[in-house]
Design a protein around this motif. Structure first.
Motif, PDB file in Angstrom:
ATOM      1  N   ARG A  51      11.053  62.897 -59.893  1.00 32.63           N
ATOM      2  CA  ARG A  51      10.862  62.634 -58.454  1.00 32.63           C
ATOM      3  C   ARG A  51      11.943  63.385 -57.519  1.00 32.63           C
ATOM      4  O   ARG A  51      12.285  63.095 -56.426  1.00 32.63           O
ATOM      5  N   GLN A  81      -0.968  63.432 -60.493  1.00 31.26           N
ATOM      6  CA  GLN A  81      -1.485  61.993 -60.202  1.00 31.26           C
ATOM      7  C   GLN A  81      -2.585  62.286 -59.297  1.00 31.26           C
ATOM      8  O   GLN A  81      -2.229  62.718 -58.223  1.00 31.26           O
ATOM      9  N   VAL A 140      -4.944  61.507 -55.917  1.00 33.94           N
ATOM     10  CA  VAL A 140      -4.575  60.906 -54.885  1.00 33.94           C
ATOM     11  C   VAL A 140      -5.836  61.208 -53.800  1.00 33.94           C
ATOM     12  O   VAL A 140      -6.801  61.508 -54.325  1.00 33.94           O
ATOM     13  N   SER A 141      -5.770  60.300 -52.890  1.00 31.95           N
ATOM     14  CA  SER A 141      -6.943  60.188 -51.793  1.00 31.95           C
ATOM     15  C   SER A 141      -7.445  61.476 -51.231  1.00 31.95           C
ATOM     16  O   SER A 141      -6.453  62.234 -50.997  1.00 31.95           O
ATOM     17  N   THR A 162       1.328  57.348 -47.342  1.00 27.66           N
ATOM     18  CA  THR A 162       0.073  56.607 -48.191  1.00 27.66           C
ATOM     19  C   THR A 162      -0.613  57.702 -48.843  1.00 27.66           C
ATOM     20  O   THR A 162      -1.592  57.589 -50.173  1.00 27.66           O
ATOM     21  N   LEU A 196       0.442  59.636 -50.790  1.00 31.39           N
ATOM     22  CA  LEU A 196       0.986  59.780 -52.182  1.00 31.39           C
ATOM     23  C   LEU A 196       0.501  58.584 -53.109  1.00 31.39           C
ATOM     24  O   LEU A 196       0.817  59.084 -54.392  1.00 31.39           O
ATOM     25  N   ASP A 197      -0.158  57.910 -52.537  1.00 32.68           N
ATOM     26  CA  ASP A 197      -0.560  56.530 -53.319  1.00 32.68           C
ATOM     27  C   ASP A 197      -1.625  57.065 -54.434  1.00 32.68           C
ATOM     28  O   ASP A 197      -2.470  57.926 -54.102  1.00 32.68           O
ATOM     29  N   PRO A 198      -1.433  56.502 -55.680  1.00 32.10           N
ATOM     30  CA  PRO A 198      -2.461  56.968 -56.502  1.00 32.10           C
ATOM     31  C   PRO A 198      -3.647  56.531 -56.132  1.00 32.10           C
ATOM     32  O   PRO A 198      -4.012  55.421 -55.901  1.00 32.10           O
ATOM     33  N   ALA A 199      -4.714  57.295 -56.574  1.00 29.69           N
ATOM     34  CA  ALA A 199      -6.106  56.964 -56.246  1.00 29.69           C
ATOM     35  C   ALA A 199      -6.777  56.918 -57.800  1.00 29.69           C
ATOM     36  O   ALA A 199      -6.575  57.761 -58.590  1.00 29.69           O
TER      37      ALA A 199
END
Length: 247
Positions: free
Chosen positions: A125, A203, A205-206, A218, A220-223
């Motif tokens: 990261r 990963q 994402v949305s 948000t 970057l939040d996993p989907a």
């Protein structure tokens, strides 16, 4: 192809990592899109400088802005293409980033033709530098526009299942070589290669990332990706016994 990316590192961290003297106040961005202002780092007078430029290169010799946005330059042809060869020889840059997005078709029937977006980042990261070109264009009104394009290459083993192209990610030890206008073209060609397969991960994402106005953490939040439903088995067709001479 690189059409959206992220820069979330604090300005002081960017300044320290890339070694420029300016003190820009560039806010965290989670959904940078073409035509928007983006930071690049150039070499000027032997020192690294920070510039804020338009993403979508306009060659200095152009009489008008290109009809198609030149946001990417292919590593394989960048030395020959008229739109890029001047910048490739004399105006190379670093594009600071800590992630970029790519889209993959996960099943046309399930998604109605839509694609699943992925965020691609270093496994640790940490931020990185994408190879870039820049130029300065003066339109008829006398104003000046600094602009840039990211250099892309074939995807590595990690990303090829998502997309066949990826941005050229330069190793930190090669930053000076890329920026130096005296670097021979043959040496530059060796730098424009896919990143090591173990450097990055991807990963899902949305699909909120598809809307340029959405620009928050948000994204970057996993989907979760739901498996495509299995196709129902076709019923067996009963034989036409009349054709068999039974009736």
């Amino acid at each position: 192809m690189c059409g959206r990316y992220t820069i979330t590192m604090p300005p002081d961290a960017m300044r320290e990592l890339f070694g420029f003297e300016e003190r820009p106040n560039f806010p965290p961005r989670f959904n940078i899109a073409p035509t928007q202002p983006v930071p690049i780092v150039i070499l000027d007078g032997g020192k690294r400088r920070f510039l804020l430029v338009r993403w979508g290169l306009v060659p200095s010799w152009a009489k008008e802005a290109p009809a198609s946005l030149l946001i990417n330059a292919r590593a394989e042809t960048v030395a020959e293409k008229p739109s890029f060869r001047g910048s490739f020889r004399h105006r190379r840059a670093l594009m600071p980033a800590d992630g970029f997005y790519e889209w993959k078709a996960e099943g046309s029937k399930k998604h109605g033709g839509a694609k699943q977006p992925y965020v691609i980042r270093r496994r640790d990261r940490q931020p990185f530098a994408m190879a870039a070109l820049w130029d300065n264009w003066m339109p008829a009104d006398g104003s000046e526009i600094d602009s840039c394009a990211a250099v892309t290459c074939e995807a590595n083993e990690t990303l090829v299942a998502i997309h066949h192209r990826m941005p050229v990610i330069l190793d930190e030890k090669d930053w000076d070589t890329w920026l130096d206008p005296a670097t021979p073209p043959k040496e530059l060609q060796t730098l424009m290669r896919p990143a090591p397969a173990d450097l990055l991960d991807a990963q899902p994402v949305s699909t909120r990332i598809n809307r340029v106005a959405n620009d928050d953490a948000t994204l970057l939040d996993p989907a979760a990706i739901e498996p495509e439903p299995e196709k129902p088995a076709r019923p067996k067709k009963e034989p036409d016994t009349r054709q068999m001479g039974l009736f």
